[in-house]
Design a protein around this motif. Structure first.
Motif: not given
Length: 180
Positions: A89-97
């Motif tokens: 899974v690659t997480l970016r932006k709000d999901a990453m934080y």
């Protein structure tokens, strides 16, 4: 509503890094670009192992996991082309934080005898990768429903040009590094 850690980055970390390293432009300041969570599953396990790992990864990250398939035949490992061998899974932006916040605040402290992660696991380009031996440290996982303990790799990709800048960024964000 923006993630709590993003607000911390914007209001505390950016000014601190700008002052410490004397960045002239705000775009020079390192930031976390993405977080990649990867679970490799042995191809010799039963057929449902990859699906179970994908379900666990979806519970942990909140995103559907992409199934990774083998590219080559390897006879010694009983591996065939196109056989499922893991998920990611690659997480970016709000999901990453949000994931980073849950990882630092709740999951990593649940590791037995945890004294921090090694600051020597950078790749030379400002990216940090570490392994987690079991998925049970995440509170989203129900211990009664797991069939087998499964480890995972977490890669934090930053825009920092050097490992020292990335280490400074992650320390400012509250990442638990072991002291020397």
């Amino acid at each position: 509503m923006k993630a709590r850690l993003y607000e911390k980055y914007k209001n505390e970390v950016v000014p601190a890094l700008k002052e410490k390293h004397k960045y002239a432009n705000v775009h020079q300041i390192p930031r976390i670009e993405k977080i990649v969570v990867n679970m490799g599953v042995s191809a010799s396990l039963e057929k449902g192992a990859v699906e179970d790992a994908a379900k666990d990864l979806a519970l942990i990250t909140g995103r559907k996991a992409a199934i990774s398939k083998s590219r080559h035949d390897i006879a010694n490992f009983k591996l065939r082309t196109g056989q499922p061998i893991g998920c990611r899974v690659t997480l970016r932006k709000d999901a990453m934080y949000e994931f980073f916040d849950r990882l630092v605040a709740t999951a990593l402290p649940r590791i037995r005898d945890f004294r921090g992660l090694s600051p020597r696991k950078f790749d030379g380009r400002g990216n940090y990768t570490f392994g987690i031996s079991e998925q049970t440290i995440f509170p989203e996982i129900d211990l009664d429903k797991i069939k087998r303990p499964q480890g995972m790799d977490v890669t934090i990709v930053t825009s920092a040009p050097t490992d020292a800048a990335a280490l400074d960024l992650l320390k400012q964000m509250g990442f638990p590094f072991a002291e020397k």
